[in-house]
Design a protein around this motif. Structure first.
Motif, PDB file in Angstrom:
ATOM      1  N   VAL A   3     -30.484  23.117 -49.007  1.00 19.73           N
ATOM      2  CA  VAL A   3     -31.514  23.726 -48.787  1.00 19.73           C
ATOM      3  C   VAL A   3     -32.538  23.179 -49.633  1.00 19.73           C
ATOM      4  N   GLU A   4     -32.764  22.446 -51.308  1.00 21.09           N
ATOM      5  CA  GLU A   4     -33.431  21.283 -51.376  1.00 21.09           C
ATOM      6  C   GLU A   4     -33.669  20.723 -51.006  1.00 21.09           C
ATOM      7  N   SER A   5     -34.973  19.807 -51.355  1.00 20.56           N
ATOM      8  CA  SER A   5     -35.224  18.933 -50.611  1.00 20.56           C
ATOM      9  C   SER A   5     -34.984  17.270 -51.931  1.00 20.56           C
ATOM     10  N   VAL A   6     -34.934  16.604 -51.251  1.00 17.03           N
ATOM     11  CA  VAL A   6     -34.978  15.354 -52.286  1.00 17.03           C
ATOM     12  C   VAL A   6     -35.900  14.331 -51.384  1.00 17.03           C
ATOM     13  N   THR A  65     -25.001  27.954 -55.173  1.00 21.84           N
ATOM     14  CA  THR A  65     -26.172  26.583 -56.015  1.00 21.84           C
ATOM     15  C   THR A  65     -25.775  25.388 -55.451  1.00 21.84           C
ATOM     16  N   SER A 120     -34.032  17.496 -47.030  1.00 25.31           N
ATOM     17  CA  SER A 120     -33.507  18.257 -46.675  1.00 25.31           C
ATOM     18  C   SER A 120     -31.718  17.839 -45.802  1.00 25.31           C
ATOM     19  N   SER A 159     -39.446  13.650 -47.874  1.00 20.64           N
ATOM     20  CA  SER A 159     -38.744  14.363 -48.531  1.00 20.64           C
ATOM     21  C   SER A 159     -37.758  15.272 -47.685  1.00 20.64           C
ATOM     22  N   LYS A 167     -27.069  25.730 -51.906  1.00 23.84           N
ATOM     23  CA  LYS A 167     -27.985  26.338 -51.315  1.00 23.84           C
ATOM     24  C   LYS A 167     -28.576  24.378 -51.884  1.00 23.84           C
ATOM     25  N   SER A 168     -27.396  23.521 -52.685  1.00 27.63           N
ATOM     26  CA  SER A 168     -28.521  21.876 -53.178  1.00 27.63           C
ATOM     27  C   SER A 168     -28.603  21.033 -51.887  1.00 27.63           C
TER      28      SER A 168
END
Length: 1006
Positions: free
Chosen positions: A206-209, A199, A78, A76, A202-203
């Protein structure tokens, strides 16, 4: 029908694959001697090892399977972790760069400053990208749910850049390109769609893939990507453009827009230079404008990832990203040149992504009800791309081919491609691309393309049992309608400047300003021009001293003696031939085109130049794609493939080493190649022996064949392409059926863009970036489906073979990325000039950086910028960017075309200086290295340069104002002091034994 090949065929396939690799890889490194220096003198081993330790620790922490990390794990990650990792990698890389090259000052403190300054500049770049994303949100609202989230973000950025650029083109015509206007233009959509922007941020940050089923081999591409990002980050931190095209055209246009707050007159549409101007106008920083050239490569790889994800797993989708990043010609534009090709490629690929992904998400059966909006948006994107470079026509025709494939299958697609190419030729493509096709051959070619296109369409209609209906053309109609929207501002601009409607002016960008047109009606016998009388005893001395300059060995040129030149109606000695055609070469007939795969791989038409090639990967892997499995097995296709690739490889070798067909010169040609690049080398000597033997084997077949093919016109090239297309279809059709729908459509785009690049791009590698990006996706698909090449019995072999090939590719390209792009430099590990990086690390100004490059640069610029009413005649050099108001003051004549034209019309070339003075020119700025770009067999530019310098060296009406060329002086009191070091008995000058070649000479017309 059997699905596996037998043991004999399996062995044959392995032998062919290994032998082909044996030919291509050594020959590639033989033609790129600088790889040996890059690898043997590699100065970043410690950096690589340190990075491996840090990256390995990160994987160990993030994998979640610390006892099984060598097998398979999930990861994971980010955006902030990627930024942090890239920043740390850049800092460590700079420290090693400092210790290798600079060796003075504090590496850590300078590295931290570099990182801080670079990240601050990056925020400016990000503001423009984020505001573009906001600008593109509203038009995509209705189709948002049909796109993947990341694809929607990418397409929004591309569309937003198109809208911003189109609006800026409109307001630029009113002289309103001020910082407050652009701040309003970018801030309003960002505030209106602030929720979506937050958004988005953030994507990506910050957000994890989460990526599953990873192993160290797969994740190594991410590791290499961090290295390339770090190196690209450092290379971008320049105070001004350093590339020839960047400083002379693209960034120069950006500077003019910034200074005028308006669009300069004339020129083709310059959409991306206008986008780059946002950096300078809004933030007052040239570096941010440069980032809008270089950093677009990272947006390109983002598009490549989403395109690859249409057909393969996330971990495999990293591979085509890294392939594109590592291509030498791509690296060239992240190191040396501030071009617009990255922006163009990003917009084209984003349009392809829109058309491909929205179709996939709507489903195969939804095509008839497919919305018109995506085609309208794609048309707008291609229209904006057309305003970046006319080369967008490759993508426009490819989009039409994709539409036809969906309507009528493969034959319909080929029919539209043929008709589209026919229309391009009828519209003047051959002239635009400097193809120099004789009228009769061109007419036959157009007839062939038209007949083949109509025949293919009729066959497709019968075969697919589909009718042509008006509603079926709604998509291309809306596509073309929206395509015109971003072109309209430029159309209005050219009409207002020329006071007339001219399609040629819009396409070629002819300037309405005739101030620089030399009045050739003034003849040499006019009394007020004071013709020169050249003394014969001066000629020999001056000629001998000029021969010490590069490529100046031509004793028969005009040395200023007044005589009537012979008539010459041959059009080959043109600037286009000397500048553009050098990439494709100067063979005649058929071999000119069909040596392109070899020439593009080996870069041998411009020998010794790093980065002017597309790597060995495509030529090595392309033949393997066409091997097929059927009831006859693979052996017949191995035989066909062996004949085809051997013939083409033989043509490539012959075109390069014995273009005149005289095999007696072969050994000398190969030895010259060794001496010019290698010197003493065991590998070069060994491979030259093998090469000589192999080429002699081709002599009996390819020798007579080469002579025959050299006499064939362009229409025969088209006939052969059509025949090859039929053969490729035969070899590829079974495999094509096995491809998923998205890969089929990507293959259609690859074929159409590649054919157009092959025919009309003169083998210039960056013109093929969209095609190369898509090819990388197809090759990555081979890794995911190794049985697709030659059956299940060869899976293990295919995996190891492809893995080794990619390993050689990535290792060599990484070494090249971290080496000096200037051949002959003693600083082999200087991947960027230390002068430029000190702008970020030590805060040096542009003037200080120029002074560090050479103390005479600022002297020359001060002289040229002292009186803005005086004009400058410029032949080459990188100084155009620094000349104020150069669009109205500078006559650009890089190939001395104006000098040649005057000489032919007046038969008095020695009076060219007088004519310049008559027209208000005060200086002549000449690039000493001008002859070096001349690769023509007749050496026309080198001879013309020789004539030009002979005249300048003895003209009483001029003097040298500044030069960085150093020659020996018999006067012991003369000296040159640079960077605190003093050389005695030398001086700056043109004539005399050369001490340093230098780059430019500035003459003042008295």
């Amino acid at each position: 029908m059997p699905t596996e090949i037998n043991k004999t065929n399996s062995i044959l396939f392995k032998i062919l694959a290994i032998c082909w690799a044996f030919f291509i890889i050594p020959d590639y490194f033989f033609n790129h001697a600088y790889f040996e220096k890059s690898i043997s003198n590699f100065g970043y081993t410690g950096y690589i090892l340190f990075s491996i330790v840090i990256f390995g620790g990160f994987l160990f922490w993030k994998s979640g399977k610390k006892d099984n990390i060598l097998k398979s794990f999930s990861l994971s990650i980010s955006g902030w972790q990627v930024v942090l990792g890239s920043s740390l990698s850049a800092l460590v890389l700079y420290i090693f760069f400092h210790n290798n090259i600079l060796k003075e000052g504090n590496a850590i403190s300078e590295g931290i400053r570099m990182l801080g300054v670079g990240l601050l500049y990056s925020l400016g770049f990000m503001w423009i990208i984020v505001s573009a994303f906001a600008m593109g949100i509203y038009p995509l609202q209705k189709i948002k749910n049909s796109l993947h989230k990341v694809s929607h973000q990418i397409i929004s950025i591309a569309l937003g850049l198109g809208i911003l650029g189109t609006i800026a083109a409109i307001i630029g015509q009113f002289g309103l390109l001020y910082n407050w206007v652009l701040w309003m233009l970018t801030t309003i959509p960002t505030l209106v769609f602030h929720k979506e922007v937050l958004t988005f941020l953030k994507s990506i940050m910050v957000e994890s893939v989460t990526f599953k089923q990873l192993n160290l081999l797969k994740v190594s591409t991410l590791f290499l990507m961090l290295i390339f990002i770090a190196a690209g980050f450092i290379s971008t931190l320049k105070p001004f453009p350093i590339g020839f095209d960047g400083s002379g055209l693209y960034m120069n246009t950006t500077s003019l827009i910034t200074n005028y707050h308006a669009l300069p007159e004339g020129g083709q549409a310059f959409n991306w230079s206008l986008i780059m101007a946002f950096g300078e106008i809004m933030f007052g920083q040239t570096t941010i404008s440069i980032m809008l050239s270089h950093f677009m490569v990272f947006l390109i790889v983002a598009v490549i990832y989403r395109l690859a994800r249409l057909a393969m797993s996330p971990s495999r989708a990293w591979i085509p990203m890294m392939i594109f990043l590592a291509l030498p010609s791509v690296v060239y534009q992240t190191v040396r040149e501030e071009k617009t090709d990255f922006g163009l490629t990003f917009i084209i690929l984003a349009a392809f992504l829109l058309l491909l992904e929205i179709k996939k998400n709507k489903g195969e059966k939804a095509e008839e009800k497919f919305d018109l909006l995506p085609w309208g948006i794609a048309g707008f994107l291609f229209g904006f791309a057309f305003g970046i470079k006319v080369l967008a026509i490759y993508g426009i025709v490819a989009a039409g081919t994709l539409w036809a494939y969906r309507q009528w299958g493969k034959f319909g697609a080929f029919g539209i491609l043929s008709l589209g190419t026919c229309i391009l030729f009828l519209g003047g493509l051959s002239d635009l691309a400097y193809m120099n096709i004789p009228p009769k051959s061109l007419m036959i070619s157009e007839i062939i393309l038209g007949l083949v296109g109509i025949s293919s369409l009729l066959y497709a209609l019968i075969k697919e049992k589909r009718k042509i209906s008006i509603p079926s053309f709604s998509k291309p109609a809306i596509f073309l309608l929206f395509l015109m929207l971003p072109i309209l501002p430029w159309t209005v601009k050219h009409i207002s400047e020329h006071k007339s409607i001219s399609f040629s002016n819009i396409i070629t960008g002819k300037s309405p300003d005739q101030k620089f047109k030399i009045p050739f009606k003034i003849l040499a016998d006019k009394e007020d021009l004071n013709p020169l009388e050249i003394k014969r005893n001066q000629e020999k001395v001056i000629q001998q001293e000029l021969d010490s300059l590069p490529n100046r060995k031509y004793q028969n040129g005009n040395t200023g003696k007044k005589k009537r030149a012979p008539k010459n109606n041959n059009k080959i000695n043109t600037a286009e031939r000397e500048e553009i055609k050098r990439y494709i070469g100067y063979e005649k007939g058929f071999p000119l085109y069909f040596s392109i795969p070899y020439d593009a791989t080996m870069g041998n038409n411009i020998p010794g130049r790093p980065y002017i090639d597309i790597s060995f990967l495509f030529l090595l892997l392309a033949p393997l794609i066409f091997l097929r499995r059927d009831k006859k097995g693979i052996a017949p296709n191995l035989f066909y493939s062996l004949i085809i690739v051997s013939a083409l490889l033989g043509l490539g070798w012959i075109s390069h080493y014995i273009p005149n067909g005289n095999y007696s010169t072969l050994e000398n040609s190969i030895q010259n190649a060794i001496n010019s690049s290698w010197g003493e080398s065991g590998f070069a000597s060994a491979w030259s022996g093998i090469l000589t033997t192999i080429i002699h084997l081709f002599q009996g077949i390819d020798g007579p064949l080469y002579n025959l093919l050299s006499g064939l016109g362009f229409h025969f090239v088209l006939i052969f392409i059509i025949g090859m297309t039929a053969l490729i279809h035969f070899l590829f059709k079974n495999k094509f059926r096995e491809l998923p729908s998205s890969m089929k459509e990507i293959s259609v785009l690859i074929f159409s863009t590649s054919i157009l690049w092959f025919i009309s791009a003169n083998n210039i590698p960056w013109y093929g970036f969209p095609s190369l990006a898509l090819m990388g996706i197809l090759f990555a698909y081979l890794l995911q489906k190794p049985e697709w090449i030659a059956g299940t019995e060869n899976i293990k072999f295919n995996q190891y073979f492809l893995g080794i090939i990619l390993g050689i590719f990535f290792i060599s390209m990484t070494a090249l990325r971290l080496s000096n792009p200037e051949i002959g430099s003693k600083y082999s590990s200087a991947f960027i000039d230390k002068v430029f990086i000190q702008h970020a690390t030590l805060g040096k100004t542009k003037q200080e950086c120029l002074a560090d490059l050479s103390p005479v640069y600022n002297i020359a610029l001060d002289a040229m910028n002292e009186n803005l009413d005086k004009k400058i005649y410029r032949a080459g050099t990188y100084l155009n960017y620094h000349i104020k108001e150069n669009d109205r003051r500078v006559l650009e004549d890089n190939q001395l075309k104006e000098f040649e034209s005057f000489s032919k019309k007046t038969h008095a070339p020695e009076r060219f200086v007088d004519l310049l003075k008559y027209n208000g020119f005060s200086h002549i700025l000449y690039d000493i290295n001008t002859p070096n770009i001349d690769k023509t067999p007749e050496q026309s530019l080198a001879k013309r340069s020789n004539d030009f310098l002979v005249i300048l060296s003895q003209h009483p009406g001029i003097k040298i104002t500044a030069t960085d060329r150093i020659v020996k002086s018999p006067n012991n009191t003369d000296f040159v002091e640079e960077k605190g070091k003093r050389q005695n008995a030398v001086r700056y000058g043109l004539l005399g034994p050369q001490v340093r070649q230098g780059t430019f000479i500035l003459f003042e017309i008295l």
